[in-house]
Scaffold this active site. Sequence first.
Site, mmCIF file in Angstrom:
data_model
loop_
_atom_site.group_PDB
_atom_site.id
_atom_site.type_symbol
_atom_site.label_atom_id
_atom_site.label_comp_id
_atom_site.label_asym_id
_atom_site.label_seq_id
_atom_site.Cartn_x
_atom_site.Cartn_y
_atom_site.Cartn_z
ATOM 1 N N ASP A 13 -2.952 6.881 -8.949
ATOM 2 C CA ASP A 13 -1.651 7.040 -9.649
ATOM 3 C C ASP A 13 -0.596 8.129 -8.921
ATOM 4 O O ASP A 13 0.146 8.930 -9.327
ATOM 5 C CB ASP A 13 -1.986 7.860 -11.079
ATOM 6 C CG ASP A 13 -2.974 6.948 -11.877
ATOM 7 O OD1 ASP A 13 -2.689 5.738 -12.085
ATOM 8 O OD2 ASP A 13 -3.969 7.826 -12.506
ATOM 9 N N LYS A 16 2.026 4.771 -5.549
ATOM 10 C CA LYS A 16 2.056 3.843 -4.521
ATOM 11 C C LYS A 16 2.899 2.620 -4.946
ATOM 12 O O LYS A 16 3.574 1.992 -3.942
ATOM 13 C CB LYS A 16 0.543 3.224 -4.455
ATOM 14 C CG LYS A 16 -0.305 4.065 -4.048
ATOM 15 C CD LYS A 16 -1.753 3.488 -3.900
ATOM 16 C CE LYS A 16 -2.387 3.133 -5.219
ATOM 17 N NZ LYS A 16 -2.660 4.349 -6.227
ATOM 18 N N GLY A 17 3.272 2.217 -6.147
ATOM 19 C CA GLY A 17 4.134 1.136 -6.334
ATOM 20 C C GLY A 17 5.537 1.221 -6.004
ATOM 21 O O GLY A 17 6.177 0.535 -5.173
ATOM 22 N N ASN A 38 -7.270 -2.535 -13.757
ATOM 23 C CA ASN A 38 -7.613 -1.023 -13.978
ATOM 24 C C ASN A 38 -6.343 -0.260 -13.280
ATOM 25 O O ASN A 38 -6.193 0.791 -13.795
ATOM 26 C CB ASN A 38 -8.937 -0.450 -13.371
ATOM 27 C CG ASN A 38 -9.237 -1.088 -11.788
ATOM 28 O OD1 ASN A 38 -8.483 -1.714 -11.603
ATOM 29 N ND2 ASN A 38 -10.076 -0.290 -11.072
ATOM 30 N N GLY A 40 -2.215 0.324 -12.522
ATOM 31 C CA GLY A 40 -0.827 -0.027 -12.948
ATOM 32 C C GLY A 40 0.167 0.751 -12.467
ATOM 33 O O GLY A 40 0.116 1.965 -11.860
ATOM 34 N N HIS A 41 0.883 -0.128 -12.072
ATOM 35 C CA HIS A 41 2.211 0.672 -11.231
ATOM 36 C C HIS A 41 3.354 0.353 -12.103
ATOM 37 O O HIS A 41 3.620 -0.656 -12.575
ATOM 38 C CB HIS A 41 2.298 0.316 -9.919
ATOM 39 C CG HIS A 41 1.768 -1.005 -9.338
ATOM 40 N ND1 HIS A 41 0.567 -1.428 -9.227
ATOM 41 C CD2 HIS A 41 2.826 -2.087 -9.344
ATOM 42 C CE1 HIS A 41 0.480 -2.630 -8.777
ATOM 43 N NE2 HIS A 41 1.937 -3.290 -8.991
ATOM 44 N N ARG A 142 -24.137 -12.152 -6.600
ATOM 45 C CA ARG A 142 -23.806 -13.622 -6.140
ATOM 46 C C ARG A 142 -23.763 -14.314 -7.426
ATOM 47 O O ARG A 142 -24.464 -15.588 -7.615
ATOM 48 C CB ARG A 142 -24.873 -14.072 -5.206
ATOM 49 C CG ARG A 142 -24.428 -13.569 -3.958
ATOM 50 C CD ARG A 142 -25.295 -13.473 -2.763
ATOM 51 N NE ARG A 142 -26.616 -12.816 -3.422
ATOM 52 C CZ ARG A 142 -27.677 -12.651 -2.473
ATOM 53 N NH1 ARG A 142 -27.833 -13.120 -1.490
ATOM 54 N NH2 ARG A 142 -28.543 -11.781 -2.971
ATOM 55 N N GLN A 223 -5.720 2.318 -7.221
ATOM 56 C CA GLN A 223 -6.515 3.475 -7.199
ATOM 57 C C GLN A 223 -6.295 4.267 -5.836
ATOM 58 O O GLN A 223 -5.224 4.158 -5.324
ATOM 59 C CB GLN A 223 -7.914 3.111 -7.446
ATOM 60 C CG GLN A 223 -8.471 2.583 -8.653
ATOM 61 C CD GLN A 223 -8.399 0.916 -8.730
ATOM 62 O OE1 GLN A 223 -8.548 0.283 -7.745
ATOM 63 N NE2 GLN A 223 -7.652 0.470 -9.689
ATOM 64 N N THR A 299 -2.272 2.353 -17.569
ATOM 65 C CA THR A 299 -3.208 1.286 -18.211
ATOM 66 C C THR A 299 -3.811 1.700 -19.447
ATOM 67 O O THR A 299 -3.793 0.702 -20.376
ATOM 68 C CB THR A 299 -4.363 0.793 -17.146
ATOM 69 O OG1 THR A 299 -3.836 0.645 -15.960
ATOM 70 C CG2 THR A 299 -5.359 -0.212 -17.436
ATOM 71 N N ASP A 332 9.964 16.888 -7.313
ATOM 72 C CA ASP A 332 10.680 17.336 -8.496
ATOM 73 C C ASP A 332 9.844 17.933 -9.565
ATOM 74 O O ASP A 332 10.591 18.975 -10.145
ATOM 75 C CB ASP A 332 11.644 16.380 -8.840
ATOM 76 C CG ASP A 332 10.837 15.057 -9.374
ATOM 77 O OD1 ASP A 332 10.228 14.432 -8.532
ATOM 78 O OD2 ASP A 332 10.871 14.769 -10.742
HETATM 79 P P1 IMP Z 1 -12.841 1.489 -13.362
HETATM 80 O O1 IMP Z 1 -12.026 1.372 -12.465
HETATM 81 O O2 IMP Z 1 -12.341 1.032 -14.752
HETATM 82 O O3 IMP Z 1 -14.308 1.133 -13.350
HETATM 83 O O4 IMP Z 1 -12.891 3.261 -13.642
HETATM 84 C C1 IMP Z 1 -13.672 4.096 -13.043
HETATM 85 C C2 IMP Z 1 -12.846 5.322 -12.564
HETATM 86 O O5 IMP Z 1 -11.721 5.188 -11.994
HETATM 87 C C3 IMP Z 1 -12.306 5.966 -13.931
HETATM 88 O O6 IMP Z 1 -12.425 7.337 -13.943
HETATM 89 C C4 IMP Z 1 -10.945 5.744 -14.007
HETATM 90 O O7 IMP Z 1 -10.328 6.542 -14.836
HETATM 91 C C5 IMP Z 1 -10.650 5.597 -12.541
HETATM 92 N N1 IMP Z 1 -9.362 4.571 -12.409
HETATM 93 C C6 IMP Z 1 -9.621 3.238 -12.179
HETATM 94 N N2 IMP Z 1 -8.308 2.768 -11.926
HETATM 95 C C7 IMP Z 1 -7.450 3.660 -11.920
HETATM 96 C C8 IMP Z 1 -6.180 3.856 -11.729
HETATM 97 O O8 IMP Z 1 -5.347 2.926 -11.305
HETATM 98 N N3 IMP Z 1 -5.526 5.009 -11.371
HETATM 99 C C9 IMP Z 1 -6.322 6.198 -11.879
HETATM 100 N N4 IMP Z 1 -7.498 6.087 -11.878
HETATM 101 C C10 IMP Z 1 -8.332 4.782 -11.994
#
Ligand code: IMP
Length: 433
Positions: A13, A16-17, A38, A40-41, A142, A223, A299, A332
């Site tokens: 978060d 990056k987007g 998982n 989101g941008h 696999r 991530q 997300t 900011d």
């Molecule tokens: P998972 O990737 O859904 O398995 O979650 C594993 C950990 O990564 C958790 O703590 C999520 O909150 C965190 N996480 C996964 N994707 C993101 C993201 O895009 N931003 C921030 N935290 C993430």
Amino acid sequence: MPGLVIVGAQWGDEGKGKVTDLLAERAQMIVRFQGGNNAGHTIIRDGETFKFHLIPSGILYPDKLCVIGNGVVLDPRVLLGELDELRRRRVDVSGLRISANAHLIMPYHVMLDTAGEAKLGKLSIGTTRRGIGPCYADKAARLGIRVQDLLDEKILRKKIMAALEPKRLSLRPHEKDPSLDLHTMTEEYTAYGHRLEPYIADTAHLCWEALDAGQTVILEGAQGTLLDLDHGTYPFVTSSNPVAGAASVGAGVGPGDIGEVWGVAKAYATRVGAGPFPTELTDETGRLMLERGHEFGTTTGRERRCGWLDLVALRYAVRLNGMTSLAITKLDVLAGIDPLRVAVRYRSSEGAALAEFPYHQSILHGASAEYEELPGFSAEIGDCRSEADLPPQAREYLAFVSEFAGVPIRLVGVGPDREQVVWMGDRPALRAA
Ligand code: IMP
């Protein structure tokens, strides 16, 4: 200028987007190399807000190839939803390409993710429950089903059957769920295959063609470094490798094809989900960061935990990723907070000073952060467009961060809009499109 990797330098978060969107202006191809929905941008273009989970940020440029690489885990239902939404908003999506080798998130992955978290109870990781971990687990075992399998119903059915078998026990409470029925699942995924077929390609090959033609290819991570499966705060991590080294594997290019690594960090720190966070603030300052920074997950909508910028962790991320440039976002948000603090070392529970990010989980869990205080700035900086426009205290803050982390800051975000950035020094001379 060959491949340019963009990675998160914290816990995801970082914005990056937006950085990808800006750098993509002068690239020809943008490739997502790991993670799934998982992530989101959010990109704000001409006052319009676009939220993506799977589609690379470059899709808003009609003339660029946007690739979902082999390292991504793909939920076809989510991808098709994003495509429909983009089409509805008249965005040309013909530049999308999906790796035939990317793994598919199946309904049982989502159920297993939720069941696994429930079983862990208080010890849960706080996953996004999108099936990411179980999908990567099947890939390693696999038992995975790949995008290319969507194109042959017979093969698809066989693979689903083989993969479902070992899941039956753990999914007993869901046994009667129609979405777990072999026939229904095969039909549903075959239909997805028909819709996605025009986009499925040998994407590694497309990267080589672009690189060999001297074009700029951006490799976009999801991530962040501290959520890396190998190098992050295990087990409170995601199930893939968001570090720059994984860009080669997840896109299918050699390390020698990568010329630059840009890291993105917020001017403070956030984390979603459980796990150690040495600079976390549970006071009013943390609340202020949450509110001013709109720190709610794209997300899951969860509130993000907020805290001071952690330079011990940032310096670790710089070295681990071989970072050549740093982008600092959301500066900011810090306006009006005085003094500002940045963590410069940790103190272990036994009283030892730790200059480096500890590799041992127990030490990290017990560590508290120690800070350097820097003067804050009170002026709003959303209209600043050059380094000279920034208040001296903001410049001092950035200089301290850059010096400590050992990497030049090239870009600073001063507000949510695309234009609200300050390029530090020369703007990167990527090859013109
Ligand atoms: P998972 O990737 O859904 O398995 O979650 C594993 C950990 O990564 C958790 O703590 C999520 O909150 C965190 N996480 C996964 N994707 C993101 C993201 O895009 N931003 C921030 N935290 C993430």
